[in-house]
Design an enzyme around this catalytic site. Structure first.
Site, PDB file in Angstrom:
ATOM      1  N   LYS A  22       0.886  -1.217   0.016  1.00  9.39           N
ATOM      2  CA  LYS A  22      -0.004   0.047  -0.060  1.00  9.39           C
ATOM      3  C   LYS A  22       0.753   1.127   0.099  1.00  9.39           C
ATOM      4  CE  LYS A  22      -2.008   2.136   3.821  1.00  9.39           C
ATOM      5  NZ  LYS A  22      -1.439   3.467   4.044  1.00  9.39           N
ATOM      6  N   ASN A  23       1.856   1.355   0.746  1.00 10.58           N
ATOM      7  CA  ASN A  23       2.589   2.479   1.026  1.00 10.58           C
ATOM      8  C   ASN A  23       3.628   2.861   0.081  1.00 10.58           C
ATOM      9  OD1 ASN A  23       1.039   3.205   3.071  1.00 10.58           O
ATOM     10  ND2 ASN A  23       2.611   2.587   4.772  1.00 10.58           N
ATOM     11  N   CYS A 116      -5.757   8.097   8.368  1.00 13.32           N
ATOM     12  CA  CYS A 116      -6.305   7.552   9.715  1.00 13.32           C
ATOM     13  C   CYS A 116      -5.963   8.359  10.827  1.00 13.32           C
ATOM     14  CB  CYS A 116      -5.650   6.295   9.864  1.00 13.32           C
ATOM     15  SG  CYS A 116      -6.307   4.774   8.799  1.00 13.32           S
ATOM     16  N   ARG A 121      -0.346  14.478  12.820  1.00  8.41           N
ATOM     17  CA  ARG A 121       0.209  14.083  11.331  1.00  8.41           C
ATOM     18  C   ARG A 121       0.488  15.522  10.741  1.00  8.41           C
ATOM     19  NH1 ARG A 121      -2.451   9.005   8.793  1.00  8.41           N
ATOM     20  NH2 ARG A 121      -0.432   8.584   7.995  1.00  8.41           N
ATOM     21  N   ASP A 304       3.245   0.197  11.864  1.00 12.19           N
ATOM     22  CA  ASP A 304       2.033  -0.283  11.249  1.00 12.19           C
ATOM     23  C   ASP A 304       1.593  -1.483  11.505  1.00 12.19           C
ATOM     24  OD1 ASP A 304       2.049   2.036   9.885  1.00 12.19           O
ATOM     25  OD2 ASP A 304       2.979   1.245   7.772  1.00 12.19           O
ATOM     26  N   ARG A 396      -9.222   0.042   3.338  1.00  8.65           N
ATOM     27  CA  ARG A 396      -8.142   0.940   2.441  1.00  8.65           C
ATOM     28  C   ARG A 396      -6.909   0.271   2.255  1.00  8.65           C
ATOM     29  NH1 ARG A 396      -8.776   6.348   6.643  1.00  8.65           N
ATOM     30  NH2 ARG A 396      -8.632   7.625   4.670  1.00  8.65           N
TER      31      ARG A 396
HETATM   32  N1  EPU Z   1       5.821  14.350  11.191  1.00  6.58           N
HETATM   33  C1  EPU Z   1       5.943  15.583  11.084  1.00  6.58           C
HETATM   34  N2  EPU Z   1       6.073  16.370  10.505  1.00  6.58           N
HETATM   35  C2  EPU Z   1       5.986  16.051   8.971  1.00  6.58           C
HETATM   36  C3  EPU Z   1       6.014  14.712   8.634  1.00  6.58           C
HETATM   37  C4  EPU Z   1       5.734  13.663   9.837  1.00  6.58           C
HETATM   38  O1  EPU Z   1       6.085  15.726  12.453  1.00  6.58           O
HETATM   39  O2  EPU Z   1       6.273  16.879   8.102  1.00  6.58           O
HETATM   40  C5  EPU Z   1       5.547  13.154  12.169  1.00  6.58           C
HETATM   41  C6  EPU Z   1       4.132  12.648  11.917  1.00  6.58           C
HETATM   42  O3  EPU Z   1       3.307  13.184  12.831  1.00  6.58           O
HETATM   43  C7  EPU Z   1       4.543  11.046  12.759  1.00  6.58           C
HETATM   44  C8  EPU Z   1       6.027  10.775  12.319  1.00  6.58           C
HETATM   45  O4  EPU Z   1       6.425  11.927  11.815  1.00  6.58           O
HETATM   46  O5  EPU Z   1       4.533  11.400  14.163  1.00  6.58           O
HETATM   47  C9  EPU Z   1       6.041   9.832  11.235  1.00  6.58           C
HETATM   48  O6  EPU Z   1       5.480  10.398   9.961  1.00  6.58           O
HETATM   49  P1  EPU Z   1       5.891   9.953   8.305  1.00  6.58           P
HETATM   50  O7  EPU Z   1       6.110  11.363   7.927  1.00  6.58           O
HETATM   51  O8  EPU Z   1       7.084   9.092   8.643  1.00  6.58           O
HETATM   52  O9  EPU Z   1       4.515   9.043   8.134  1.00  6.58           O
HETATM   53  P2  EPU Z   1       3.595   9.222   6.990  1.00  6.58           P
HETATM   54  O10 EPU Z   1       4.068   9.764   5.643  1.00  6.58           O
HETATM   55  O11 EPU Z   1       2.257  10.229   7.611  1.00  6.58           O
HETATM   56  C10 EPU Z   1       3.756   6.828   6.130  1.00  6.58           C
HETATM   57  C11 EPU Z   1       2.613   5.801   5.962  1.00  6.58           C
HETATM   58  C12 EPU Z   1       2.085   5.178   7.137  1.00  6.58           C
HETATM   59  C13 EPU Z   1       3.097   4.761   8.019  1.00  6.58           C
HETATM   60  C14 EPU Z   1       4.363   5.680   8.265  1.00  6.58           C
HETATM   61  C15 EPU Z   1       5.637   5.304   8.961  1.00  6.58           C
HETATM   62  C16 EPU Z   1       1.687   6.566   3.822  1.00  6.58           C
HETATM   63  C17 EPU Z   1       0.520   7.133   3.328  1.00  6.58           C
HETATM   64  N3  EPU Z   1       1.444   6.371   5.120  1.00  6.58           N
HETATM   65  O12 EPU Z   1       3.033   7.767   6.693  1.00  6.58           O
HETATM   66  O13 EPU Z   1       0.963   4.227   6.934  1.00  6.58           O
HETATM   67  O14 EPU Z   1       2.891   4.381   9.348  1.00  6.58           O
HETATM   68  O15 EPU Z   1       4.732   6.446   6.974  1.00  6.58           O
HETATM   69  O16 EPU Z   1       6.135   4.337   8.312  1.00  6.58           O
HETATM   70  O17 EPU Z   1       2.565   5.968   3.172  1.00  6.58           O
HETATM   71  C18 EPU Z   1      -0.556   2.668   7.465  1.00  6.58           C
HETATM   72  O18 EPU Z   1      -0.063   2.142   6.493  1.00  6.58           O
HETATM   73  O19 EPU Z   1      -1.479   2.237   8.351  1.00  6.58           O
HETATM   74  C19 EPU Z   1       0.076   3.904   7.756  1.00  6.58           C
HETATM   75  C20 EPU Z   1      -0.324   4.764   8.792  1.00  6.58           C
END
Ligand code: EPU
Length: 417
Positions: A22-23, A116, A121, A304, A396
């Site tokens: 998915k990611n 989610c 975030r 995850d 999803r």
């Molecule tokens: N964060 C910040 N500022 C930013 C970006 C992130 O503070 O600008 C914080 C977030 O709030 C969080 C942490 O950094 O506390 C990690 O966030 P990250 O950006 O790594 O995650 P993401 O891009 O929002 C993706 C996946 C998630 C997965 C995470 C970590 C997608 C769409 N989502 O999220 O997937 O948990 O990386 O591997 O690719 C899931 O599949 O269930 C899922 C939530």
């Protein structure tokens, strides 16, 4: 609307085949818009996040042709419009259109992303990266506006190794003038998948999978093909089911090293499994040793899988600690596990889980994607019938989950509400 109904305690045996990640998928589909021409993406999973991205790509006047798991995206009529609020909020990954459209057109207007509810975030690190490359970012109540006269290479230090920020900056930097360096980049395997795709399009991305990624901007990118890597989180979810209910359950089509942190924990707990080149065969462990688990960025234990893992911990003989460190609110499933009979004390994002608990089926609600799959896991091991509502969260990110589980012996079905 539908709900999932599970009759628990049935052994799982046979083979489950894992789909595309998915990611990766949610990043690769937007990336296709960086290229001029036709891209082919293979091994795309049948999940509703994919459908939401299709709708966005079509809204931007691209053509999508889907044949089973293969999609073709033609960008010849691509128009840089504002992605509607209705589509932006359908998923988190709508934020990837920021980096893509900023890179290609130096202008983006986009509503806030959805996703989610597992924490605040913020996307400040994405925006910080774009600003360092010369973009001006303004924000109103619902929307971001990004503009740049020219995007230039920059030295970007991420204060947290964010997956989304790393990928988004890679997109904009691929079409910027000059060299961009991302320090403290995320190292998740999905980032390597994305970098491979960009490089096949003609980009110059080096170092993906390490904490320093260097991107030399190019003028244009061309259509190409890419295959989505196997979903290590889907795989991990079924592997955990195997540890609880497996009788030679085979989880096939995986890259075992992507799940190393999970396999290490399972070994520590006494779970027996046999690794093949692209598969694992796993058996139920009746005497699970207690362990502590802390989620970390890759290659640590994945956030995850924290929620599904917590269900396994309810069956350990002793006390386990499950600590979530990446998202501050990834705990929505715990009250439902407690309702089913689990003995859990929750303090912020730290759960102290006293095993072994007998779980009893009842009516529960998915609160997010992985919390939802954790509840399926709980329903599968519970005595009696478990009914899960709000299952859209689960669909999803888990393709054909009802069919996959039924085919290995689970008694699980969808019912109209
Ligand atoms: N964060 C910040 N500022 C930013 C970006 C992130 O503070 O600008 C914080 C977030 O709030 C969080 C942490 O950094 O506390 C990690 O966030 P990250 O950006 O790594 O995650 P993401 O891009 O929002 C993706 C996946 C998630 C997965 C995470 C970590 C997608 C769409 N989502 O999220 O997937 O948990 O990386 O591997 O690719 C899931 O599949 O269930 C899922 C939530």
């Amino acid at each position: 609307m539908e709900k999932i109904v599970i009759d628990g305690k049935h052994t799982l045996s046979g083979k489950i085949t894992i789909g595309g990640a998915k990611n990766s998928t949610v990043a690769l589909i937007p990336a296709a818009l960086l290229a001029d021409g036709v891209s082919t993406i293979k091994n795309v999973p049948n999940i509703t996040d994919r459908d939401a991205l299709f709708d966005i790509v079509k809204e931007l006047d691209c053509e999508i042709v889907q044949k089973g798991k293969e999609i073709k995206i033609d960008t010849k009529n691509l128009t840089n419009k504002t992605i509607s609020q209705e589509l932006s909020v359908r998923l988190r990954a709508s934020y990837y259109f920021m980096g893509v459209l900023l890179g290609k057109y130096k202008h983006v207007e986009i509503y806030f992303p959805g996703g989610c509810n597992i924490g605040q975030r913020p996307i400040d690190l994405h925006l910080k990266g774009f600003k360092a490359m010369g973009a001006k970012v303004t924000k109103n109540k619902h929307k971001y506006m990004l503009d740049a006269e020219e995007l230039h290479g920059a030295n970007i230090n991420l204060t947290f190794a964010s997956v989304g920020a790393t990928i988004n900056i890679m997109y904009a930097a691929s079409l910027a003038n000059g060299v961009t360096t991302i320090n403290n980049a995320a190292k998740e395997v999905e980032i390597i998948n994305v970098a491979d795709y960009l490089n096949k399009m003609g980009a110059k991305v080096a170092g993906a999978g390490t904490s320093t990624i260097v991107i030399e901007g190019v003028k244009k990118l061309h259509g190409t093909d890419i295959e989505v890597i196997p979903d290590r989180i889907e795989a991990g979810t079924y592997i955990l089911m195997g540890a609880l209910l497996g009788d030679n359950l085979v989880v096939d089509g995986i890259i075992p090293e992507h799940n190393k942190a999970l396999f290490d924990k399972l070994s520590e707990m006494g779970v027996k499994f046999t690794l093949g080149r692209r598969s694992v065969t796993i058996n139920r462990c009746k005497n699970l040793k207690p362990v502590n688990v802390t989620t970390e960025v890759y290659p640590g234990f994945p956030t995850d899988l924290g929620q599904p893992m917590s269900v396994l911990l309810t069956q350990a003989n002793g006390t386990c600690i499950m600590e979530e460190t990446i998202f501050e609110n990834r705990v929505g499933h715990y009250p439902y596990l407690q309702k089913m009979g689990a003995n859990i004390e929750l303090n912020g994002s730290v759960a102290t889980i006293h095993g072994k608990s007998k779980l009893i089926g009842t009516d529960i609600n998915a609160t997010d994607l992985r919390g939802g799959s954790a509840l399926i896991l709980a329903g599968l091991i519970a005595e009696g019938t478990t009914t899960i509502r709000d299952i859209d969260y689960i669909l999803r990110g888990y393709e054909n989950i009802i069919h996959k589980l039924s085919s290995v012996g689970a008694k699980i079905r969808l019912e109209e509400i």
